[in-house]
Motif scaffolding. Structure first.
Motif, PDB file in Angstrom:
ATOM      1  N   GLY A 182       0.793  -1.228   0.000  1.00 59.93           N
ATOM      2  CA  GLY A 182       0.000   0.000   0.000  1.00 59.93           C
ATOM      3  C   GLY A 182       0.821   1.271   0.000  1.00 59.93           C
ATOM      4  O   GLY A 182       0.265   2.365   0.041  1.00 59.93           O
ATOM      5  N   GLY A 183       2.141   1.145  -0.021  1.00 59.36           N
ATOM      6  CA  GLY A 183       2.979   2.338  -0.091  1.00 59.36           C
ATOM      7  C   GLY A 183       2.888   3.183   1.159  1.00 59.36           C
ATOM      8  O   GLY A 183       2.776   2.663   2.282  1.00 59.36           O
ATOM      9  N   HIS A 184       2.923   4.510   0.964  1.00 55.83           N
ATOM     10  CA  HIS A 184       2.976   5.456   2.093  1.00 55.83           C
ATOM     11  C   HIS A 184       1.593   6.008   2.452  1.00 55.83           C
ATOM     12  O   HIS A 184       1.451   7.177   2.811  1.00 55.83           O
ATOM     13  CB  HIS A 184       3.912   6.606   1.754  1.00 55.83           C
ATOM     14  CG  HIS A 184       5.346   6.218   1.614  1.00 55.83           C
ATOM     15  ND1 HIS A 184       6.128   5.863   2.697  1.00 55.83           N
ATOM     16  CD2 HIS A 184       6.142   6.102   0.529  1.00 55.83           C
ATOM     17  CE1 HIS A 184       7.354   5.563   2.277  1.00 55.83           C
ATOM     18  NE2 HIS A 184       7.386   5.696   0.964  1.00 55.83           N
ATOM     19  N   ASN A 185       0.576   5.176   2.388  1.00 51.95           N
ATOM     20  CA  ASN A 185      -0.790   5.650   2.611  1.00 51.95           C
ATOM     21  C   ASN A 185      -1.252   5.590   4.055  1.00 51.95           C
ATOM     22  O   ASN A 185      -2.290   6.149   4.378  1.00 51.95           O
ATOM     23  CB  ASN A 185      -1.758   4.840   1.747  1.00 51.95           C
ATOM     24  CG  ASN A 185      -1.872   5.382   0.347  1.00 51.95           C
ATOM     25  OD1 ASN A 185      -2.537   6.388   0.125  1.00 51.95           O
ATOM     26  ND2 ASN A 185      -1.218   4.734  -0.597  1.00 51.95           N
ATOM     27  N   PHE A 434      -2.190  11.499   4.549  1.00 48.33           N
ATOM     28  CA  PHE A 434      -1.113  10.945   3.718  1.00 48.33           C
ATOM     29  C   PHE A 434      -1.598  10.820   2.274  1.00 48.33           C
ATOM     30  O   PHE A 434      -2.038   9.765   1.830  1.00 48.33           O
ATOM     31  CB  PHE A 434      -0.646   9.606   4.292  1.00 48.33           C
ATOM     32  CG  PHE A 434       0.214   9.776   5.509  1.00 48.33           C
ATOM     33  CD1 PHE A 434       1.588   9.938   5.386  1.00 48.33           C
ATOM     34  CD2 PHE A 434      -0.354   9.821   6.769  1.00 48.33           C
ATOM     35  CE1 PHE A 434       2.387  10.128   6.506  1.00 48.33           C
ATOM     36  CE2 PHE A 434       0.427  10.006   7.896  1.00 48.33           C
ATOM     37  CZ  PHE A 434       1.812  10.176   7.762  1.00 48.33           C
ATOM     38  N   ARG A 435      -1.522  11.920   1.574  1.00 48.20           N
ATOM     39  CA  ARG A 435      -1.979  11.951   0.192  1.00 48.20           C
ATOM     40  C   ARG A 435      -0.950  12.623  -0.730  1.00 48.20           C
ATOM     41  O   ARG A 435      -1.290  13.027  -1.828  1.00 48.20           O
ATOM     42  CB  ARG A 435      -3.318  12.687   0.089  1.00 48.20           C
ATOM     43  CG  ARG A 435      -3.325  14.132   0.588  1.00 48.20           C
ATOM     44  CD  ARG A 435      -4.738  14.709   0.442  1.00 48.20           C
ATOM     45  NE  ARG A 435      -4.829  16.126   0.750  1.00 48.20           N
ATOM     46  CZ  ARG A 435      -5.094  16.622   1.959  1.00 48.20           C
ATOM     47  NH1 ARG A 435      -5.277  15.782   2.978  1.00 48.20           N
ATOM     48  NH2 ARG A 435      -5.192  17.922   2.143  1.00 48.20           N
ATOM     49  N   ARG A 436       0.298  12.687  -0.297  1.00 48.47           N
ATOM     50  CA  ARG A 436       1.323  13.327  -1.095  1.00 48.47           C
ATOM     51  C   ARG A 436       2.074  12.325  -1.981  1.00 48.47           C
ATOM     52  O   ARG A 436       2.928  12.725  -2.764  1.00 48.47           O
ATOM     53  CB  ARG A 436       2.336  14.039  -0.182  1.00 48.47           C
ATOM     54  CG  ARG A 436       1.918  15.432   0.227  1.00 48.47           C
ATOM     55  CD  ARG A 436       1.867  16.350  -0.977  1.00 48.47           C
ATOM     56  NE  ARG A 436       1.695  17.746  -0.598  1.00 48.47           N
ATOM     57  CZ  ARG A 436       0.670  18.489  -0.959  1.00 48.47           C
ATOM     58  NH1 ARG A 436      -0.297  17.975  -1.710  1.00 48.47           N
ATOM     59  NH2 ARG A 436       0.612  19.744  -0.595  1.00 48.47           N
ATOM     60  N   ASN A 437       1.765  11.045  -1.868  1.00 50.50           N
ATOM     61  CA  ASN A 437       2.438  10.062  -2.700  1.00 50.50           C
ATOM     62  C   ASN A 437       1.401   9.445  -3.642  1.00 50.50           C
ATOM     63  O   ASN A 437       0.596  10.175  -4.200  1.00 50.50           O
ATOM     64  CB  ASN A 437       3.131   9.039  -1.803  1.00 50.50           C
ATOM     65  CG  ASN A 437       4.242   9.683  -0.973  1.00 50.50           C
ATOM     66  OD1 ASN A 437       5.275  10.040  -1.497  1.00 50.50           O
ATOM     67  ND2 ASN A 437       4.009   9.839   0.333  1.00 50.50           N
ATOM     68  N   TYR A 438       1.418   8.156  -3.849  1.00 53.27           N
ATOM     69  CA  TYR A 438       0.389   7.512  -4.659  1.00 53.27           C
ATOM     70  C   TYR A 438      -0.785   7.218  -3.733  1.00 53.27           C
ATOM     71  O   TYR A 438      -0.905   6.154  -3.156  1.00 53.27           O
ATOM     72  CB  TYR A 438       0.943   6.247  -5.321  1.00 53.27           C
ATOM     73  CG  TYR A 438       1.928   6.573  -6.406  1.00 53.27           C
ATOM     74  CD1 TYR A 438       1.498   6.886  -7.687  1.00 53.27           C
ATOM     75  CD2 TYR A 438       3.303   6.628  -6.149  1.00 53.27           C
ATOM     76  CE1 TYR A 438       2.395   7.217  -8.692  1.00 53.27           C
ATOM     77  CE2 TYR A 438       4.212   6.961  -7.147  1.00 53.27           C
ATOM     78  CZ  TYR A 438       3.740   7.250  -8.408  1.00 53.27           C
ATOM     79  OH  TYR A 438       4.631   7.593  -9.395  1.00 53.27           O
ATOM     80  N   SER A 439      -1.661   8.204  -3.607  1.00 48.35           N
ATOM     81  CA  SER A 439      -2.635   8.232  -2.523  1.00 48.35           C
ATOM     82  C   SER A 439      -3.870   7.413  -2.828  1.00 48.35           C
ATOM     83  O   SER A 439      -4.446   7.464  -3.914  1.00 48.35           O
ATOM     84  CB  SER A 439      -3.027   9.688  -2.236  1.00 48.35           C
ATOM     85  OG  SER A 439      -4.047   9.738  -1.272  1.00 48.35           O
ATOM     86  N   LEU A 440      -4.304   6.674  -1.796  1.00 49.70           N
ATOM     87  CA  LEU A 440      -5.589   6.002  -1.817  1.00 49.70           C
ATOM     88  C   LEU A 440      -6.608   6.921  -1.162  1.00 49.70           C
ATOM     89  O   LEU A 440      -6.286   7.654  -0.232  1.00 49.70           O
ATOM     90  CB  LEU A 440      -5.507   4.698  -1.020  1.00 49.70           C
ATOM     91  CG  LEU A 440      -4.556   3.633  -1.543  1.00 49.70           C
ATOM     92  CD1 LEU A 440      -4.329   2.585  -0.457  1.00 49.70           C
ATOM     93  CD2 LEU A 440      -5.138   2.989  -2.791  1.00 49.70           C
TER      94      LEU A 440
END
Length: 443
Positions: A182-185, A434-440
């Motif tokens: 899920g990355g950095h979410n 946390f929406r600055r990366n590949y955000s869910l």
């Protein structure tokens, strides 16, 4: 300025402050991160302070270690840089390593080597170990050992509520599942513990051909047929690279269109297995050999200097060699567009095995990666029609190889995985800090 909490002096920078631009500098130079506040973290306590600062003000927050996989430019909000958090601790008895948030894979390889162990790192030593693993982690020996995420024992993470949690599969199975893929979410991972493998040497390297003397599509067709004959433990990829005519490059690469097959294998019969590939034509270069694992980065020889690039990927159920051959023609050196690097990874093997994490598309048989240089619009003009050729067999995209050229989230997960991730996002980050990366997006 300096923000002081109870345990450390935490450097906080704002636009115009000395050191602000240097702090933001990363591997990707194609677009800029311009946060309103930068927290230069040196510890988990620093990360807690940054997350609480953002949460109290409702500001979006992101994290950057090396700046390899940025999704695009951004303005405002909070950014936590973690490059100072670079401790690596190997436990040879349990064959594990603990890495902090800013550690690069080259550091881990060097730390594990004296014990006859190796991490499941990727092809570039300068890539951040934590971000790579949270996105899945498709490594040099992936078909033998699976994704790096499959080997994570525990994670320390600061969640959006400003709490530091120690997460294992047993202690918090839902969050553990979501973090690994899920990355950095769901917060900022400050440290993770990951398994090492008992590998000291491997058979690997690259077999390269001149793409103007041999037909790249024919090499690709032969490669695809060859992948059907190799054991699960052999990891390989096909690449097509139009090298510019620059003095900095080795003479045999300058101005050439180089078509290669890269190999990584821990078995003893590597030489016999690659024999059919050597029959494809005269080799421009042949670096296949037994090598220490510490030299495995030479298999791909990825660029080690910051630059601008845009790219995307397609996980395929099967490789349509006719469509892929047409793709090679459309993005090759005679197509008239920006330089475009093609890499096609053979999947399957251990990658296809189920694991308690959210890494999707394990049924995929190949991964096609395209990387361009230049500006974003020129990149889209090349990438969109190229990937359209693969649409009939495209399962989705790979989070590790989405480089600011396309939709931030579309296709990164199958429907079932995306639904569960969104539900967990609603539980752990309902405000979507946390929406600055590949955000869910939360449900």
């Amino acid at each position: 300025m300096t923000f002081v909490d109870n345990t450390s002096d935490l450097l906080v920078l704002r636009p115009g402050d000395p050191g602000y631009d240097d702090e933001l500098a990363g591997f990707q130079t194609g677009f800029a991160q311009r946060p309103a506040v930068v927290f230069a973290a040196s510890s988990a306590d620093d990360v807690i302070a940054a997350v609480r600062y953002a949460g109290e003000r409702g500001l979006p927050i992101g994290v950057q270690a090396t700046g390899h996989g940025l999704p695009g430019g951004s303005e405002g909000g909070v950014l936590v840089t973690t490059k100072r958090m670079d401790r690596v601790t190997v436990d040879p008895g349990t064959r594990t390593v603990r890495v902090q948030a800013g550690v690069r894979w080259g550091q881990v390889v060097a730390a594990a080597e004296p014990y006859g162990l190796a991490p499941l790192n990727g092809s570039a030593p300068s890539v951040g170990a934590v971000s790579y693993t949270l996105s899945g982690g498709l490594g040099i020996l992936a078909r033998e050992f699976g994704y790096a995420a499959d080997h994570v024992r525990s994670l320390d993470i600061v969640t959006p509520d400003g709490r530091l949690r120690h997460v294992t599969r047993e202690s918090d199975p839902d969050l553990y599942w979501a973090l690994l893929g899920g990355g950095h979410n769901f917060g900022i991972v400050t440290e993770l513990e990951i398994g090492l493998v008992p590998v000291q040497t491997l058979y690997g390297g690259s077999l390269a051909f001149d793409g103007r003397e041999v037909d790249p599509a024919a090499v690709l067709r032969a490669y695809e047929e060859w992948t059907r004959t190799v054991p699960d433990g052999l990891t390989s990829s096909f690449s097509a690279v139009p090298y510019p005519d620059l003095p900095a490059l080795p003479p045999h690469l300058r101005g050439r269109y180089v078509v290669s097959v890269r190999i990584a294998y821990t078995g003893t019969d590597g030489g016999q297995l690659v024999a059919p590939l050597r029959e494809l034509g005269p080799a421009l270069a042949d670096s296949l050999r037994e090598m220490p694992y510490a030299e495995s980065h030479t298999i791909h020889s990825d660029p080690d200097f910051p630059h601008a690039y845009y790219g995307d990927s397609a996980v395929l159920g099967e490789l349509d060699v006719a469509a892929a051959g047409e793709l090679l023609g459309r993005v090759g050196p005679d197509a008239g567009g920006p330089m475009c690097v093609v890499q096609i990874n053979h999947l399957g093997g251990a990658l296809a095995q189920p694991a308690p994490n959210s890494v999707p598309y394990r049924e995929g048989r190949f991964l096609v990666r395209l990387l361009t240089v230049g500006d974003r619009e020129a990149a889209r003009a090349v990438l969109d029609p190229a990937f359209a050729l693969l649409a009939p067999v495209r399962l989705g995209r790979a989070l590790n190889f989405a480089f600011g050229a396309g939709d931030r989230t579309g296709g990164l997960y199958d429907a079932e995985t995306l639904k569960r991730l969104a539900e967990l996002k609603s539980r752990y980050d309902p405000a979507n800090l946390f929406r600055r990366n590949y955000s869910l997006s939360p449900c």
